[in-house]
Write an enzyme that holds these catalytic residues in place. Structure first.
Site, short mmCIF file in Angstrom:
data_model
loop_
_atom_site.label_atom_id
_atom_site.label_comp_id
_atom_site.label_asym_id
_atom_site.label_seq_id
_atom_site.Cartn_x
_atom_site.Cartn_y
_atom_site.Cartn_z
N GLY A 133 38.83 48.48 35.24
CA GLY A 133 38.15 49.71 35.64
C GLY A 133 37.72 50.44 34.39
O GLY A 133 37.86 49.92 33.29
N VAL A 156 44.03 46.07 34.98
CA VAL A 156 45.23 46.01 35.82
C VAL A 156 45.73 44.58 35.83
O VAL A 156 44.96 43.65 36.09
CB VAL A 156 44.93 46.47 37.27
CG1 VAL A 156 46.20 46.36 38.12
CG2 VAL A 156 44.44 47.91 37.28
N ASP A 197 38.27 60.57 44.95
CA ASP A 197 37.62 59.27 44.81
C ASP A 197 38.17 58.33 45.88
O ASP A 197 38.53 57.19 45.61
CB ASP A 197 37.86 58.70 43.40
CG ASP A 197 36.93 57.51 43.10
OD1 ASP A 197 36.00 57.27 43.90
OD2 ASP A 197 37.16 56.82 42.10
#
Length: 493
Positions: A241, A246, A351
Site C-alpha cells: 500500500g 504487508v 476509507d
C-alpha cells in the site's frame, strides 16, 4: 441450552443446524451465526509437561491483557505459579479461577518471599542498585523515599536503598542462620517489615529518615506492545500500500500473524495515531493489534492474520464467485456490526471499502486500516490537507468540502454493499473521479446489481441520501440487514 451448546461446540454443523432450526432464536440479536471457528485450534497447547520442576509463587504487580492465545491475562494482586522463565517472559498458571496457563511479561510479576514481603509497597524485586537509585531520584519520589530490593552481589539477601536529599544510600541487609534480618549485629528482626519499623523510629543510626515507600511509575502502555523484531519471521508478501508492505509471518515460531512494514519514516505521526487507535479499539469485527516494533527501522505493526486476504480480491477470486447471496449478506452484516462499534466510539474510518476489509477462515470479516481514522472531538472532522482521497467511495460533502462524519462513512458503506453484491466490481466503471462527483451531485446513483434484492438495494439508496442527516445510522443498518439475513434463509429468485 442444547441448541446453544451444539452451535458453540460443533461449528461444522452450523449449516445443517440453521436448516433444521433457522429461527431457533428470533430474539437473539447477537451476531453469533457466523462466528469464526475459535483460533485456539491454530496454536499448540501450552499445558506444561507433567515432569516440570517444582514451581515458585509470584504476585501480579500490574494488570496485563493477553494479545495472543499463548499469553495469559492477569490482574494486579492475583497469585501465579511460574512453571518456567523464557527471555523477558514467564510461563505461568493462574491459582485463582480457571487454572489457565500462558505467558506473562516477567516485569509484571514479583516473587513472593516467605514472609510475603512482595505484597509490601516498599519491596521491589529484581531491580538493580542503579535502577533503584534512578527510581528514588525520579519524581514523585523525594527525600526520605526508600525501598528494599534483592541484593545483586549476595543471592538470597536484600539491600535497603534510601534517598537522602539528592543522594541515594544503600545498606546491606544480612541474614542470620536462623532466618532473621539485620543491618547491625545484635539487632536482628524476624521479618523485613519489623526491621523497617525499627529503623523508621531509630533512623539516626543510619542517618537517613525513612519517610515513605518508593513509588514506582507504571510501565508505559507501549512497553506492553513493544516487541523485539527478532521475535518475528516474514514468510510471504501479501500486499503493498502507500504506507509500505504487508507480510504473512510467524511470531515466536508459533503464532501466525500479519506484519505491516512501514516504508517512510516521515509517516511516523500518522503511524503513531493508527497504533493509538488500534490499542484503544476492541471488537470482534475489527482487526486486532498484537504487537509493534517501533525501535529503529523499519517499523512493524503486527496484527492477527486473516488468511483469505482483503475482501475485494476475495470477491474476485474463484472461491468468491461461488458465494451465495446469503454469504454476501453475512459479510455485509459483519461489516455493519464493526462500524456500529466505531460509530459508538466516535471514530470515523474515512476509507471504508472492500479493500480495507479482511477475510479469515469461515468467512469471518474484520475492518482494517484505521490509518485515516481519527478520534473525533465532536461529530465532524475536517481535513486541511487535500490528501489523495478515494473519490468513488467518498460522500459528496467529504469529497468536496473534506467534511467527514460517521454519516460520510455510511455513504462509503453503501458503496461497499455495491462492491459485495457485484462480486468486487469497480463502482462507476468507466467514469473519471471528476465525472463521478458531477453525476452524483446531479442525483445519479449506481444501478441495482443483479444478485441484489430490491430490499437490499433500498438500503444502499438510503446510504446515498444527499443530506448526511437523512442517512441511517450504522446501528439502524445493522438491524435492517440482520433481519433480512435472519429471515432470508432462501436464496433470492
Amino acid at each position: 441450552g442444547m441448541d446453544q451448546f451444539i452451535r458453540k461446540h460443533l461449528t461444522f454443523l452450523h449449516t445443517f443446524w440453521n436448516k433444521c432450526l433457522p429461527n431457533a432464536s428470533p430474539n437473539n440479536h447477537s451476531l453469533d451465526f457466523w462466528e469464526p471457528i475459535p483460533e485456539e485450534s491454530l496454536h499448540p497447547t501450552l499445558d506444561p509437561d507433567p515432569a516440570e520442576p517444582p514451581f515458585s509463587l509470584f504476585d501480579v504487580l500490574y494488570d496485563f491483557t493477553a494479545r495472543s492465545t499463548e499469553e495469559l491475562s492477569v490482574n494486579r494482586g492475583e497469585k501465579l505459579c511460574v512453571l518456567k522463565e523464557e527471555g523477558g517472559y514467564v510461563l505461568a498458571r493462574r491459582l485463582s479461577g480457571d487454572p489457565l496457563v500462558g505467558y506473562v511479561p516477567a516485569n509484571y510479576i514479583s516473587k513472593i518471599c516467605r514472609e510475603s514481603a512482595a505484597q509490601q509497597p516498599w519491596y521491589l524485586s529484581g531491580i538493580s542498585r542503579n535502577k533503584a537509585s534512578l527510581l528514588l531520584l525520579s519524581p514523585p519520589n523525594r527525600h526520605g523515599s526508600f525501598l528494599i530490593r534483592d541484593s545483586e552481589s549476595n543471592k538470597g539477601e536484600h539491600s535497603l536503598s534510601v534517598r537522602n536529599h539528592s543522594k541515594v544510600r544503600h545498606f546491606r541487609i544480612y541474614k542470620d542462620p536462623g532466618g532473621g534480618f539485620y543491618l547491625e549485629k545484635g539487632h536482628t528482626f524476624p521479618t523485613l517489615a519489623q526491621l523497617l519499623s525499627y529503623y523508621t523510629v531509630n533512623w539516626k543510626v543510619i542517618q537517613s529518615p525513612l519517610l515513605q515507600p518508593c513509588t514506582q511509575k507504571r510501565t508505559p502502555e507501549t512497553d506492553q506492545w513493544e516487541r523485539p523484531r527478532s521475535e518475528f519471521q516474514l514468510w510471504r508478501k501479501m500486499g503493498e500500500g502507500c504506507f509500505g508492505e504487508v507480510w504473512e509471518g510467524m511470531w515466536k515460531n508459533t503464532v501466525p500473524v500479519a506484519i505491516k512494514i512501514m516504508k517512510q519514516a516521515d509517516m511516523r505521526d500518522d503511524f503513531a495515531k493508527e497504533i493509538q487507535n488500534l490499542k484503544s479499539l476492541k471488537h470482534t469485527r475489527l482487526i486486532k493489534l498484537l504487537a509493534i516494533c517501533s525501535m529503529g527501522e523499519p517499523v512493524y505493526i503486527v496484527t492477527e492474520l486473516m488468511r483469505k486476504g482483503n475482501l475485494h480480491s476475495y470477491l474476485n477470486s474463484v472461491a468468491g464467485k461461488e458465494l451465495t447471496t446469503h454469504h454476501l449478506l453475512s459479510i455485509s452484516c459483519q461489516v455493519a456490526d464493526g462500524m456500529t462499534y466505531l460509530e459508538e466510539q466516535h471514530v470515523v474510518h474515512r476509507d471504508l471499502a472492500a479493500r480495507n476489509i479482511l477475510v479469515g477462515d469461515d468467512l469471518a470479516c474484520k475492518i482494517a486500516d484505521f490509518g485515516l481514522a481519527r478520534l473525533l472531538k465532536d461529530d465532524i472532522y475536517s481535513t486541511s490537507s487535500n490528501t489523495m482521497i478515494p473519490v468513488k467511495w467518498t460522500a459528496p460533502e467529504a469529497a468536496i468540502y473534506q467534511t467527514y462524519s460517521p454519516k460520510s462513512d455510511v455513504w462509503s458503506y453503501g458503496i461497499l454493499l455495491y462492491e459485495v453484491f457485484t462480486y468486487g466490481q469497480c463502482p462507476y466503471e468507466g467514469m473519471t473521479n471528476q465525472e463521478t462527483i458531477q453525476q452524483i451531485t446531479r442525483g445519479y446513483r449506481l444501478p441495482r446489481p443483479n444478485s441484489c434484492s430490491p430490499e437490499i438495494y433500498s438500503v444502499m439508496l438510503e446510504c446515498w441520501k444527499s443530506h448526511p442527516e437523512d442517512r441511517p445510522s450504522f446501528l439502524t443498518l445493522r438491524e435492517s440487514l440482520f433481519s433480512i439475513y435472519k429471515w432470508g434463509h432462501h436464496p433470492f429468485s
